[in-house]
Design an enzyme around this catalytic site. Structure first.
Site, mmCIF file in Angstrom:
data_model
loop_
_atom_site.group_PDB
_atom_site.id
_atom_site.type_symbol
_atom_site.label_atom_id
_atom_site.label_comp_id
_atom_site.label_asym_id
_atom_site.label_seq_id
_atom_site.Cartn_x
_atom_site.Cartn_y
_atom_site.Cartn_z
ATOM 1 N N ASP A 204 0.766 -1.089 -0.057
ATOM 2 C CA ASP A 204 -0.028 0.054 -0.033
ATOM 3 C C ASP A 204 0.803 1.127 0.088
ATOM 4 O OD1 ASP A 204 -2.080 1.589 -0.071
ATOM 5 O OD2 ASP A 204 -2.842 1.146 2.075
ATOM 6 N N CYS B 157 -7.060 -27.848 10.251
ATOM 7 C CA CYS B 157 -5.656 -27.210 10.137
ATOM 8 C C CYS B 157 -4.998 -27.854 11.436
ATOM 9 C CB CYS B 157 -5.899 -25.542 10.367
ATOM 10 S SG CYS B 157 -6.129 -25.005 12.140
ATOM 11 N N CYS C 91 -6.505 -27.014 14.922
ATOM 12 C CA CYS C 91 -7.680 -27.795 15.137
ATOM 13 C C CYS C 91 -7.345 -29.442 15.178
ATOM 14 C CB CYS C 91 -8.813 -27.703 14.137
ATOM 15 S SG CYS C 91 -9.461 -25.976 14.302
ATOM 16 N N HIS D 66 -4.809 -20.431 12.929
ATOM 17 C CA HIS D 66 -6.292 -21.032 12.414
ATOM 18 C C HIS D 66 -6.827 -19.948 11.766
ATOM 19 C CE1 HIS D 66 -10.223 -22.506 12.925
ATOM 20 N NE2 HIS D 66 -10.598 -21.393 13.125
#
Lengths: 374, 374
Positions: free
Chosen positions: B91, B304, B307, B333
């Site tokens: 940016d 993932c 998890c 996550h």
């Protein structure tokens, strides 16, 4: 207990060994990263395994207070709770009760204290601390000990010693699991006679491993080295020797020379958070302006993930910008350095070259700073 | 420039595409994690790649101030400095100058401002901002724009629009590298006529990609959605459309429905640090006491690393203990969730099932909160 400690090589009083645990073997001399609250700060278990660590230290006092040992028991133990399937040693909390908690009252029965987190009142007896560590299901557990603040009157020291021995006996009696090593903690401050006496009384009770506690708490490193050297002649050669809380690598080296097998210290991780890196050339402070344009790796002789991929300038940028990745990479490198140092010690002992190794490291690293556990 | 944007599938106004860059191809619609200071907070490049990200966002304003674009140039660009060999969009800093710095003076020439870090004075002209981004060697670069604080008088808005267009022209003229995409930023607040006019003037200059700036800065989400929908009919179909700073997944979904290809937002990483997790069941706050004994994974439908290996109770323990690993796992996550959501959007578009996908996600996720870039 079906687990053994096997000595695999000897060079002078230094030795290599294998400590068998319910979560795999640990090659000694070994350094244990500190994971006080059920996590080695800033590191993942994958990273710790990738480096090569086979055993970490955690802490009964902290885990009892938060999240609670019964919660961890419900999860099947600390290994499952924190997703670490290798060995764990838990400290009993004796040291933390005296150093962190507000101490209320010691009696023969145990110690009443207030939590350092919320001021709530708690009572640790030797039996309670065994219950906590059995719930945690760590692989090596430590008995509650009485750690008086130093300097202390001789009478207070003798009292604490008697209590430490008595509590160790009660711990052994309270132990019910057969898949955990219970080491005894030898106290006695900097008084060698007291240390010997403490050990003798513990030895009569009989433990499969012995730890030297109450060191690295402010005493002169020279005095500490004398005690470690003298205890080498006292501790049984065939069982593991654990020096609690001592971490500067040259002090570890001296201790290994005197037959110590296990170490733990917050030094590599805590100093990483403060921007200090351990390297083959000595310590560097990554925050220094001199590194702001330095394209070289933190340690030119290191082949860790950090040194292979990042410059001092980038690590300095992360540090001054307060970025978490900086803490991660610094911790990763320092723990890699420590593991490598211990690997090299083991190799030198196995090759009968520990004397040469010691002289070379001492001449290149100079003096390291003291460390105490938190 | 030899790089192309190829549209590979279309479903209504939603489309999938491939953005070619000097650092590989990016499948769109794509979400870019935000790495403001040359690091996606708490994440390693290996983890970002493992999740599947092919492009991240960084920031010219921050990197100019610290560590300095000339330092990064000396290292061969931002990719090498931060060890990320996939695509980077930077940016321009227009938004940060107005939101973070102390603003001193805007003129036709550029903007004088004081650093938010140390108060030092600096001057950004469109040419300077191009020089910075050419030094950073990012793959997509943005021109300096004039972002007035809203609400603003119509005259101030018209002035800022004229300046934004003029600065875009000067940016294009100042550009020397042929391995970077230069997108134009369409401003105009919530006034659709101004937006259209701004676009038309930019389009006459000619750019290979267009961004919608100045949204997600406090306006009503409904109004934002109207503008995005209306601009779909205005932006050239064959070039990439980038919606700056909008991150709630349902808003991304709506925007994709209206032909947006690129997104960035701090939402998944910032909210992770505050203990908020994005899941297939909606958002959860991991700090809540109800999770203290919860053995289940944060998201039952997620595969993932987090998890698969950790419970809500452990993540909560890390959060309340202030442990860095908690921030790492939460960020991991959330970024996995975002990448998965975008993958599923791309698949739905390719299969001509984007309408069904949208309805299913809208019905299960309800409303998401707004997001602004920092």
């Amino acid at each position: 207990m079906g687990f053994e400690f096997k000595i695999t090589a000897q060079d002078g009083n230094a030795r290599t060994g294998v400590l068998q645990t319910a979560h795999g073997e640990v090659q000694t001399p070994a350094f244990m990263p500190v994971g006080t609250q059920g996590t080695v700060k800033a590191m993942s278990e994958e990273e710790l395994k990738g480096i090569g660590y086979r055993m970490i230290l955690s802490n009964a006092y902290h885990l009892y207070l938060r999240p609670g040992h019964n919660l961890i028991k419900k999860f099947g133990g600390l290994h499952k709770f924190m997703n670490w399937d290798r060995a764990i040693l838990t400290d009993s909390g004796g040291f933390q009760v005296y150093s962190l908690a507000t101490l209320r009252k010691i009696s023969e029965e145990g110690v009443e204290f207030q939590s350092h987190i919320d001021g709530s009142r708690h009572f640790f007896s030797p039996e309670k601390v065994m219950e906590i560590q059995e719930a945690l299901a760590s692989d090596v557990i430590m008995p509650l000990d009485d750690c008086p603040a130093l300097p202390a009157e001789p009478e207070r020291l003798r009292e604490s010693l008697g209590r430490t021995v008595n509590w160790a006996r009660r711990s052994k009696e309270a132990k019910t699991r057969d898949d955990q090593w219970l080491f005894a903690i030898v106290q006695g401050g900097t008084d060698l006679n007291l240390r010997r006496q403490c050990f003798e009384e513990l030895h009569q009770i009989g433990f499969p491993g012995y730890a030297l506690g109450g060191l690295a708490v402010g005493e002169e490193p020279g005095l500490r080295a004398e005690i470690i050297a003298a205890m080498q002649e006292v501790l049984p050669a065939d069982c593991p020797h654990y020096l609690m809380g001592v971490g500067p690598v040259l002090e570890c080296l001296e201790a290994v020379k005197n037959g110590i097998d296990l170490f733990d210290c917050v030094l590599p991780t805590r100093n990483a958070r403060n921007g200090q890196l351990f390297t083959s050339q000595g310590k560097i402070s990554i925050k220094r302006a001199e590194y702001s344009e330095d394209e070289s790796a933190p340690d030119p002789e290191c082949d860790c993930y950090v040194c292979r991929n990042y410059s001092k300038a980038y690590l300095r940028h992360l540090y001054v910008s307060g970025e978490i990745l900086g803490v991660r990479l610094n911790s990763w490198h320092n723990l890699y350095y420590y593991n490598g140092f211990f690997e090299r010690m083991r190799r030198a002992i196995a090759n009968g070259q520990f004397g040469e190794f010691s002289r070379a490291e001492q001449s290149r690293l100079g003096t390291e700073e003291k460390c105490s556990t938190g």
